[in-house]
Write an enzyme that holds these catalytic residues in place. Structure first.
Site, mmCIF file in Angstrom:
data_model
loop_
_atom_site.group_PDB
_atom_site.id
_atom_site.type_symbol
_atom_site.label_atom_id
_atom_site.label_comp_id
_atom_site.label_asym_id
_atom_site.label_seq_id
_atom_site.Cartn_x
_atom_site.Cartn_y
_atom_site.Cartn_z
ATOM 1 N N ARG A 18 0.831 -1.214 0.000
ATOM 2 C CA ARG A 18 0.000 0.000 0.000
ATOM 3 C C ARG A 18 0.860 1.257 0.000
ATOM 4 N NH1 ARG A 18 -2.562 -4.327 1.897
ATOM 5 N NH2 ARG A 18 -4.852 -4.450 1.916
ATOM 6 N N ARG A 113 -5.888 -18.425 -8.586
ATOM 7 C CA ARG A 113 -6.601 -17.719 -7.509
ATOM 8 C C ARG A 113 -7.780 -16.913 -8.051
ATOM 9 N NH1 ARG A 113 -2.386 -15.370 -3.409
ATOM 10 N NH2 ARG A 113 -4.288 -15.282 -2.176
ATOM 11 N N GLN A 158 -8.322 -7.638 0.556
ATOM 12 C CA GLN A 158 -7.944 -7.335 -0.824
ATOM 13 C C GLN A 158 -9.154 -6.845 -1.615
ATOM 14 O OE1 GLN A 158 -6.003 -10.898 -2.194
ATOM 15 N NE2 GLN A 158 -4.231 -10.585 -0.881
ATOM 16 N N ASP A 304 -3.522 -15.720 8.022
ATOM 17 C CA ASP A 304 -2.237 -16.041 7.385
ATOM 18 C C ASP A 304 -1.354 -16.893 8.306
ATOM 19 O OD1 ASP A 304 -2.994 -14.694 5.135
ATOM 20 O OD2 ASP A 304 -1.721 -12.953 5.457
HETATM 21 C C1 S3P Z 1 -3.882 -9.186 2.430
HETATM 22 C C2 S3P Z 1 -5.101 -9.636 2.796
HETATM 23 C C3 S3P Z 1 -5.375 -11.020 3.213
HETATM 24 C C4 S3P Z 1 -4.102 -11.822 3.449
HETATM 25 C C5 S3P Z 1 -3.059 -11.550 2.438
HETATM 26 C C6 S3P Z 1 -2.709 -10.075 2.381
HETATM 27 C C7 S3P Z 1 -3.748 -7.759 2.108
HETATM 28 O O1 S3P Z 1 -6.161 -11.631 2.240
HETATM 29 O O2 S3P Z 1 -4.393 -13.196 3.492
HETATM 30 O O3 S3P Z 1 -1.887 -12.294 2.752
HETATM 31 O O4 S3P Z 1 -2.615 -7.242 2.100
HETATM 32 O O5 S3P Z 1 -4.782 -7.110 1.856
HETATM 33 P P1 S3P Z 1 -7.762 -11.393 2.186
HETATM 34 O O6 S3P Z 1 -8.017 -10.610 0.975
HETATM 35 O O7 S3P Z 1 -8.302 -12.780 2.175
HETATM 36 O O8 S3P Z 1 -8.159 -10.642 3.421
#
Ligand code: S3P
Length: 425
Positions: A18, A113, A158, A304
């Site tokens: 970010r 994914r 995400q 995670d």
């Molecule tokens: C992340 C969000 C998480 C996490 C990933 C990093 C992020 O995924 O598992 O390693 O930086 O926004 P999700 O989108 O499932 O919350």
């Protein structure tokens, strides 16, 4: 063998992505300090380079020549997001509001994914995409966006962040609701940039700014990387280990609660702030581990780290159950299947379920050859499992750890060798 003293860990991966993206959208040169050296952050740097953003290393930091909110340029080639789901999904939101067509692709894992969860949420903003099925590669057809009121349908930072980034570039206000609270780095960092953004009752509201200021970001250490050290210390009786300058965002601290539920003595102290995020130290003193049930909000807040929870459960007294974590099946690997297979191969008693595991703990594992499934967190979790194995745990692809934590194995081994030498003196 014990772990003692203090360690530093690489900069937080989520915050690092970010910081790079917001610096790229800034008016003028911004600076990112403490950025982790892992492959995923290199993917975001490379992608921004392809989008016309100059980034250079300077005194251990990165200087990013911001191009303004809508200044990214469409490259002729596909943008390679490597292994990084965060890079690809956040760029979906950001590129939807730029000018031109952008194809996003990645490695074999990323090509498995899901992406429709993102494109669906971006459609009400006017986001347009071409994708065959639910996986990359996909093409973002950039254009003018309008603010929207959307529900993410899934607790995913995400997906939520992609919607907030689209809202940042849109005309008019945006509201994003999620079913449960995922990590909130995007919200905190946008507020730190003085964007008019607030969260109430599970909905985040945003008023798009005219521009984003250029600024310096200091990325705190990654609690998800610290987790491997903390788990290692928790498994080695007599350990007393401190992690310095690590991010202590409440939406990321679930693993500390899991450690406490399993009997470890954990202290987390906030000492300051970086990137609008609390940071400080975590100290863990090991004690006998006992099984626990991890589900609901706690499973989300430690998502995670759940591969490590499986390792701890395999070596704790009694039963450990992890539930409500079906999202693990669509991470860098199917982490439920990968961890069940790897732990079974070293002698653990673990049963995979659709949304987690049921594990019967034992005193020590046998050791053996395991497949990391090309997944950094599986590889590092199994390295930690090797600390309480009678024979060696041989990982097929240890180098994959470099996606988030280059040098972890070496640092852990060096620390343990030092501890042995110390005790022999
Ligand atoms: C992340 C969000 C998480 C996490 C990933 C990093 C992020 O995924 O598992 O390693 O930086 O926004 P999700 O989108 O499932 O919350």
């Amino acid at each position: 063998m014990t772990l003692e003293g203090a360690v530093n860990v690489p900069g937080d991966k989520s915050i690092g992505h970010r910081a790079l993206l917001f610096a790229a959208l800034g008016d003028g040169p911004g600076r990112v300090e403490g950025l982790g050296a892992g492959g995923d952050l290199a993917s975001t740097r490379r992608a921004l380079g392809q989008l016309g953003v100059a980034i250079r290393a300077e005194d251990g930091a990165f200087v990013v020549d911001g191009v303004g909110l809508r200044g990214l340029r469409a490259p002729a080639e596909p943008i390679d997001c490597g292994n990084s789901g965060t890079t690809l999904r956040l760029l979906c939101g950001l590129l939807a509001g730029q000018t031109g067509d952008f194809t996003l692709d990645g490695d074999a894992s990323l090509r498995r994914r899901p992406v429709l969860r993102v494109t669906r949420v971006l459609a009400p903003f006017g986001g347009r995409f071409t994708v065959a099925g639910d996986h990359p590669p996909l093409t973002v057809h950039g254009g003018a966006l309008r603010g929207a009121t959307v529900h993410t349908g899934i607790a995913s930072a995400q997906v939520k962040s992609a919607a907030l980034l689209a809202g940042l570039l849109a005309e008019g206000p945006t509201a994003v609701t999620e079913p449960a609270r995922s990590r909130d780095h995007t919200e905190r960092m946008l507020r730190a940039l003085d964007v008019d953004l607030w969260t109430a009752d599970g909905t985040t509201h945003l008023q798009p700014p005219a521009s984003l200021p250029a600024r310096a970001w200091q990325v705190p250490g990654d609690l998800s990387s610290a987790a491997f050290w903390l788990a290692a210390a928790a498994l080695l009786p007599g350990s007393d280990l401190t992690i310095r300058r690590v991010g202590l965002n409440p939406t990321r601290m679930g693993f500390l609660d899991v450690l406490v539920a399993m009997g470890a003595d954990v202290e987390a102290v906030v000492e300051g702030e970086g990137c609008g995020e609390p940071m400080g130290h975590v100290r863990l003193r090991s004690a006998g581990l006992k099984g626990a049930r991890i589900d609901g909000d706690l499973a989300l807040r430690s998502l995670d780290e759940l591969p490590l929870v499986a390792v701890l459960g395999a070596l704790a007294e009694g039963e450990t159950v992890v539930a409500d974590a079906a999202e693990l099946r669509v991470k860098e690997s199917d982490r439920i299947g990968a961890m069940a297979a790897a732990l079974t191969a070293v002698g653990a008693r673990i049963e995979a379920r659709p949304d987690g595991w049921r594990i019967e703990g034992r005193d020590a594992l046998a050791g053996g050859a395991v497949a990391a499934a090309h997944d950094h967190r599986v590889a590092m979790a199994m390295q930690v499992a090797g600390l309480r194995s009678q024979g060696p745990v041989i990982i097929d692809d240890p180098a994959v750890a470099a996606v988030s934590y280059p040098g972890f194995f070496e640092a852990l081994q060096a620390r343990l060798r030092g501890a042995v030498e110390e005790s022999e003196r």
